[in-house]
Design a protein around this motif. Structure first.
Motif, mmCIF file in Angstrom:
data_model
loop_
_atom_site.group_PDB
_atom_site.id
_atom_site.type_symbol
_atom_site.label_atom_id
_atom_site.label_comp_id
_atom_site.label_asym_id
_atom_site.label_seq_id
_atom_site.Cartn_x
_atom_site.Cartn_y
_atom_site.Cartn_z
ATOM 1 N N THR A 110 -30.934 4.877 -0.457
ATOM 2 C CA THR A 110 -31.192 4.637 0.971
ATOM 3 C C THR A 110 -32.682 4.647 1.266
ATOM 4 O O THR A 110 -33.183 3.834 2.045
ATOM 5 C CB THR A 110 -30.472 5.695 1.807
ATOM 6 N N ALA B 143 -34.177 1.402 0.013
ATOM 7 C CA ALA B 143 -33.781 0.245 0.818
ATOM 8 C C ALA B 143 -34.479 0.208 2.171
ATOM 9 O O ALA B 143 -34.712 -0.870 2.721
ATOM 10 C CB ALA B 143 -32.260 0.239 1.009
ATOM 11 N N ARG B 144 -34.830 1.355 2.734
ATOM 12 C CA ARG B 144 -35.391 1.409 4.094
ATOM 13 C C ARG B 144 -36.887 1.656 4.127
ATOM 14 O O ARG B 144 -37.513 1.455 5.167
ATOM 15 C CB ARG B 144 -34.683 2.515 4.885
ATOM 16 N N ARG C 112 -29.930 -2.152 -1.968
ATOM 17 C CA ARG C 112 -28.937 -2.586 -0.991
ATOM 18 C C ARG C 112 -27.684 -3.129 -1.675
ATOM 19 O O ARG C 112 -26.559 -2.981 -1.166
ATOM 20 C CB ARG C 112 -29.550 -3.652 -0.069
ATOM 21 N N ALA D 167 -24.041 -1.461 -0.973
ATOM 22 C CA ALA D 167 -22.927 -2.272 -0.471
ATOM 23 C C ALA D 167 -21.745 -2.235 -1.426
ATOM 24 O O ALA D 167 -20.579 -2.182 -0.994
ATOM 25 C CB ALA D 167 -23.399 -3.712 -0.252
ATOM 26 N N LEU E 141 -25.583 -10.263 1.695
ATOM 27 C CA LEU E 141 -27.018 -10.206 1.409
ATOM 28 C C LEU E 141 -27.622 -11.575 1.133
ATOM 29 O O LEU E 141 -28.826 -11.658 0.811
ATOM 30 C CB LEU E 141 -27.267 -9.284 0.204
#
Length: 362
Positions: A29, A32-33, A46, A50, A64
């Motif tokens: 996380t 990804a952020r 990501r 997912a 995506l």
């Protein structure tokens, strides 16, 4: 009936679960952020997140906007190697020709040894010593910030009042007194007066100014100067000798140039001519002068910045004699000399002293 049963069948090989741990999910996380993450690494994170939600490869690819092959590749790499599998594999290419041991040897030789019959290491000397190429040594030095050809000087002050003097001068600049002028006073002795043997040829279109390479000596002179750190105005004079008598004459020049009624702070070094009995008596007769001595083996501090320039009264040349300092508005002004003497020298950065022009006055 048969059509609905066919659509409900799973197409392709069944995917194996990823089973993310709490630490792995937090790390993915973050990747990804995080704004500073590489886009390739953020996309791989990501994909794994997912896929961990239960989506198949096709659904992840549509979500995506990538291909199913990409999803399958990074999903399987993460399942086998976990977080390490998201990193790029080593690129193909020629193997390293310089080992870590050789690099360590170059650094150790540079830092701990000196070459024979030389003052410092050069890339070619080090290349012959270690058996590497000159460019390889240069790259190693550049990577580790080594510059054997450079030497910087330092001086440790032994003044027992070093801290008190530094605080005095720095406090004078950071918290300047109201309605006062601060001057940095210094001397430059034994200045050589040189002149070219032939007249300097002037500048012409397409031709630079030209001068002869040899010169004639016309003795030496001593330069006395006082710099107003707020406005950049200088008060300067040249004398034949460098004694307390000449320093007293220069103090009289400062007294005649600085507006009356203002406090004057002089920042000076610990030269012997500044502390003789007659000089101390001159300061006693002029109580508005306050002397601040720099620490031993220290340079004069010259502040830089707009705060100092806004705090001090300016000393601008003016056609009027001067205006006295009052409690109202207005600034102290330095009078413009009506007939500057032949030995007056400008210390501004835009001006330079050419002793040859005033050789007849020495």
């Amino acid at each position: 009936m048969q059509t609905s049963a066919y659509l409900s069948m799973t197409v392709g090989r069944p995917t194996k679960p990823l089973d993310l741990t709490r630490e792995e999910k937090e790390k993915l996380t973050l990747l990804a952020r995080r704004p500073k993450s590489a886009q390739a690494m953020a996309l791989r994170a990501r994909i794994v997140l997912a896929a961990a939600e239960g989506l198949n490869n096709g659904e992840v690819a549509r979500k995506l906007h990538i291909t199913s092959a990409t999803v399958c590749k990074w999903r399987e790499r993460f399942r086998v190697h976990r977080l390490e599998g998201l990193l790029d594999e080593p690129r193909p290419g020629a193997p390293r020709s310089i080992t870590d041991t050789q690099i360590e040897d170059v650094i150790t030789q540079t830092l701990e040894t000196m070459p024979d019959n030389s003052t410092h290491w050069s890339t070619r000397l080090m290349a012959r010593k270690t058996g590497l190429s000159q460019t390889a040594v240069a790259r190693i030095w550049r990577a580790f910030g080594l510059q054997p050809h450079r030497v910087e000087n330092f001086k440790l002050s032994k003044d027992p009042q070093f801290v008190e003097k530094v605080r005095d001068i720095v406090g004078l600049y950071l918290n300047p007194p109201d309605r006062a002028i601060v001057l940095c006073v210094d001397e430059k002795s034994q200045v050589q007066a040189l002149n070219r043997t032939q007249p300097i040829l002037p500048l012409a279109p397409g031709v630079p100014a030209r001068q002869s390479h040899d010169y004639e000596r016309h003795g030496v002179t001593s330069l006395f100067a006082a710099l107003d750190v707020a406005s950049g105005v200088t008060i300067s004079s040249c004398y034949r000798r460098h004694r307390h008598q000449e320093f007293l004459r220069f103090l009289d020049t400062i007294e005649a140039s600085v507006p009356r009624g203002c406090e004057v702070h002089l920042v000076m070094d610990n030269y012997g001519t500044h502390k003789v009995k007659k000089v101390r008596a001159w300061f006693a007769r002029h109580p508005r002068y306050h002397v601040h001595f720099t620490p031993t083996s220290a340079k004069l501090a010259e502040p830089r910045g707009t705060v100092i320039r806004r705090s001090y009264p300016t000393m601008r040349p003016s056609r009027k004699p001067y205006r006295r300092c009052r409690s109202g508005k207005g600034h102290a002004e330095l009078p413009r000399p009506t007939q500057p003497g032949p030995q007056t020298i400008c210390l501004d950065r835009r001006c330079r002293f050419d002793p040859g022009e005033n050789q007849q006055t020495l």
